[in-house]
Every structure is written in C-alpha cells, then in structure tokens.
Design an enzyme around this catalytic site. Structure first.
Site, PDB file in Angstrom:
ATOM      1  N   LYS A  10       0.827  -1.207   0.000  1.00  0.00           N
ATOM      2  CA  LYS A  10       0.000   0.000   0.000  1.00  0.00           C
ATOM      3  C   LYS A  10       0.860   1.256   0.000  1.00  0.00           C
ATOM      4  CE  LYS A  10      -3.516   2.677   0.399  1.00  0.00           C
ATOM      5  NZ  LYS A  10      -4.925   2.582   0.713  1.00  0.00           N
ATOM      6  N   HIS A  57      -3.201   5.106  -2.638  1.00  0.00           N
ATOM      7  CA  HIS A  57      -4.092   6.178  -2.205  1.00  0.00           C
ATOM      8  C   HIS A  57      -3.740   7.357  -3.104  1.00  0.00           C
ATOM      9  CE1 HIS A  57      -6.614   8.385   0.764  1.00  0.00           C
ATOM     10  NE2 HIS A  57      -6.059   9.364   0.088  1.00  0.00           N
ATOM     11  N   HIS A  72     -10.245   3.368  -4.243  1.00  0.00           N
ATOM     12  CA  HIS A  72     -11.387   4.256  -3.990  1.00  0.00           C
ATOM     13  C   HIS A  72     -11.389   5.446  -4.935  1.00  0.00           C
ATOM     14  CE1 HIS A  72      -8.214   6.020  -1.572  1.00  0.00           C
ATOM     15  NE2 HIS A  72      -8.396   5.241  -0.552  1.00  0.00           N
ATOM     16  N   ASP A 125     -13.593   0.281   1.352  1.00  0.00           N
ATOM     17  CA  ASP A 125     -12.930   1.296   2.173  1.00  0.00           C
ATOM     18  C   ASP A 125     -13.711   1.547   3.458  1.00  0.00           C
ATOM     19  OD1 ASP A 125     -10.926   3.022   2.930  1.00  0.00           O
ATOM     20  OD2 ASP A 125     -11.698   4.714   1.780  1.00  0.00           O
TER      21      ASP A 125
HETATM   22  C1  NCD Z   1      -9.224   5.613   6.007  1.00  0.00           C
HETATM   23  C2  NCD Z   1      -9.028   5.256   7.477  1.00  0.00           C
HETATM   24  O1  NCD Z   1      -9.767   5.754   8.309  1.00  0.00           O
HETATM   25  O2  NCD Z   1      -8.137   4.453   7.773  1.00  0.00           O
HETATM   26  N1  NCD Z   1     -10.082   6.747   5.911  1.00  0.00           N
HETATM   27  C3  NCD Z   1     -10.830   7.123   4.838  1.00  0.00           C
HETATM   28  O3  NCD Z   1     -11.437   8.189   4.865  1.00  0.00           O
HETATM   29  N2  NCD Z   1     -10.926   6.347   3.771  1.00  0.00           N
HETATM   30  C4  NCD Z   1      -7.911   5.846   5.372  1.00  0.00           C
HETATM   31  C5  NCD Z   1      -7.982   5.861   3.874  1.00  0.00           C
HETATM   32  O4  NCD Z   1      -8.226   4.852   3.234  1.00  0.00           O
HETATM   33  O5  NCD Z   1      -7.799   6.954   3.302  1.00  0.00           O
HETATM   34 ZN    ZN Z   2      -8.923   3.075   2.899  1.00  0.00          ZN
END
Ligand code: NCD
Ligand code: ZN
Length: 345
Positions: free
Chosen positions: A98, A135, A173, A246
C-alpha cells in the site's frame, strides 16, 4: 425478490486492531469470502512478520464458524527494502503493498513523500508482479481538496505508469471521472476499486442540513458528475473495476469532533448498499461480476466457491453500533437499506 451471488470479496478494507477489530470483523465475514486488509495501524504494518502477526490476530477474532480469509498488505515506507518484497511474495499471505502519500489520510505519516525515492522497491514489485495499491491524492496544501485525486493522476500516476510499465497498480477508492478515464486507458495491469458510498453519495451529503461528519472520508466525496462516472464504471461490466468498500470505522467521538477523522463505516451493509447502487442504475445483472469476479481475476486468485443471497426487503440500520469501549455511527444510521442479507443456513 432474491438475488444470489458468488460470495463476493472486499478488495479494500480497514479492520483496525484489538477491541475495534473484534467489533467490526463479523460484519465483513458475514458477507465476504476475502478482503484486502489495509496496513495503516499504529504502528503501520511494514514487514512480512508484522503482517503475519496481524493476520493471526484477525483469524483469532473471527466469529465461530466464519470462513473468511484476510489478504494482507504491507505499508510502503521510504525504507521498505526490495528484499521485503521478495519475502512478501514468498510468504503467500501478503498480496499487495500500500502506497500512502505521506500525510494524505488517517495514519499516513509514515508514507512516501515521492515514489521516485523508492524506485528499487517498485522495480522488485514490478519484477515479482506484486500489486501496488495507491491512495491517489496529492497532499500539497495549495491544491484544492476536491482536486487532489485529479492532480495525483496527472503528476504522479501517469509518470509512474510510464516508468514501470509492468507494475501492477490498483488506484483505490476512485472518486473522479479523470481517475476512471485513466484506468480505462491504462491497459491490463491497472485497475481500480470503487466504494459504495462514492456510488451513492455526492458531496452534497457532506452539507445536508448542516455539517455531516459521518459523510466525511478521503478522498472526499465529489460532485454529481463524478458520481455518475463512477456508477458507469462500476456497472459497465469492465473487468478492471471492482468492489472495495474502504469501510473505515472510527469511534463516534473521533468523528464528531473539532477536527474529525476521515472514514465511513459501511461493512454492516456493504453488499446491500452496492445492490442499491446497481439497482438504481438498472444493472443488478452486473453486480456479481463487479463484486465477486473482477477482483479475484485481477489478483490471480480463484473466485469464491460459495454464494450469498440478498433479498429486496428494507431494514433499518441501528443509530449506533458497538465499537470497543465506544460506539460508531454506520452509514445510513437510523435509515433504511433496501436490500437485506439472507442469513446462510
Ligand atoms: C481511512 C481510514 O480511516 O483508515 N479513511 C478514509 O477516509 N478512507 C484511510 C484511507 O483509506 O484513506
Ligand atoms: Zn482506505
């Protein structure tokens, strides 16, 4: 009406650890056969040994009788050596690495400021065909928060794709039409996951009658034009788009705060929410491929053997769910979800 699907997998999931892990794991295991488990713990899961230990904690927290396989990931840092990549591939339980741009999101402080600093490690991944999960947001304070994914695609992803043409990439995502277009044009080694909340909500959800911390996630929700592009990609039958919730649980107090955490909890109704999005697009017939086939095919894993059944019968999501010594507010709290999971016999 009922809908039977090959048991799906979740290709992007946050399970946390300890009491939080025990609180949320059952929701995922009831629906999914496998999940790609994110490594953004404190401290992050940076080595194969840490990933194996985390995997054992997940297996130990499973409800009795559950059949669920956690697919582990390593957290890429600027000090991840190529030999850790070789060990990951040998381990058989680490399925991806990741990439968090340093500071981009929850627990991303150990991330990579620039992928150009980790070229030998990326070269090892390219050679060994271990996917890099991105990401995809730049972190520059001078880039508008709603443009950070689009700018990442232009500035970081296009050059990365050119320099490592054989590196397997998953843009996670995705939230923008630009990211969807990039993945479509990028060939067989580039894929993307799409969340249920980005299919169902546009950024108005953040401001519905007031500021809505439980609709805040990263990448942040975008305008309606982008949501429609995501729906088209998810429901289009294209094999390089697949399900990744996610689902990212945070205690209620951490979200309802002066500086609230990013993350939306959807595991309690994950496949049901996707079914709503596909139904709204008139493409329930394409849900199974998106949820249960495309991801396994991309990762070179067999599709799951069993099935799950959904029924079109509305139910009301609880206002809160237990979460360690606190509680969390799930997506659709206090409101209805149109599809229900039929408990397996
Ligand atoms: C995720 C987390 O809380 O770990 N939060 C999110 O808003 N998606 C981290 C991430 O995947 O960006
Ligand atoms: Zn995430």
């Amino acid at each position: 009406m009922q809908l039977r699907l090959t048991r799906p997998d979740d290709w992007h999931l946050h399970l946390r650890d300890g009491a939080a892990l025990a609180a949320v794991l059952g929701d995922t295991a009831a629906r999914f056969g496998r999940a790609i488990v994110m490594p953004n713990l404190k401290p992050p899961v940076t080595t194969v040994a840490l990933a194996q230990a985390y995997r054992n904690r997940i297996l130990a927290a499973l409800p009795p009788g559950a059949r669920f396989e956690p697919l582990m990931t390593l957290y890429l840092t600027e000090r991840t050596p190529p030999f850790e990549i070789e060990a990951a591939v040998r381990s058989g339980c680490v399925h991806a690495v990741k990439y968090y741009p340093a500071g981009a999101t929850t627990n991303a402080d150990h991330g990579v400021a620039d992928w150009r600093r980790v070229r030998p490690t990326l070269a090892a991944m390219e050679r060994l065909r271990l996917p890099l999960l991105l990401h995809g947001e730049v972190t520059d304070a001078d880039v508008d928060a709603f443009d950070r994914e689009r700018v990442f695609v232009e500035r970081e992803l296009q050059p990365l794709r050119r320099e490592f043409p054989g590196l397997r990439l998953v843009l996670e995502h995705v939230t923008t039409a630009e990211a969807v277009d990039f993945v479509r044009g990028a060939g067989p080694d580039t894929a993307a996951t799409i969340t249920a909340h980005h299919l169902l909500w546009n950024r108005n959800a953040l401001f519905l009658g007031g500021l809505r911390p439980h609709a805040y996630c990263l990448p942040v929700l975008k305008r309606e034009r982008h949501r429609q592009a995501l729906v088209a990609a998810a429901t289009g039958g294209e094999p390089r788009f697949f399900l990744g919730t996610d689902s990212a649980p945070h205690a209620r107090a951490a979200k309802e705060s002066d500086c609230g955490c990013a993350g939306i909890y959807t595991a309690h109704a994950a496949i049901e929410l996707y079914a709503e999005a596909f139904e709204a697009a008139g493409r329930l017939d394409r849900l199974e491929a998106f949820a249960s086939w495309h991801g396994a095919d991309f990762y070179g894993l067999p599709r799951n053997g069993g099935t799950i059944t959904l029924e079109r019968r509305a139910w009301t999501v609880p206002a809160t769910l237990p979460f360690g010594d606190g509680e969390l507010v799930p997506m659709r709290a206090g409101q209805t979800v149109a599809w229900r999971l039929v408990p397996s016999a």
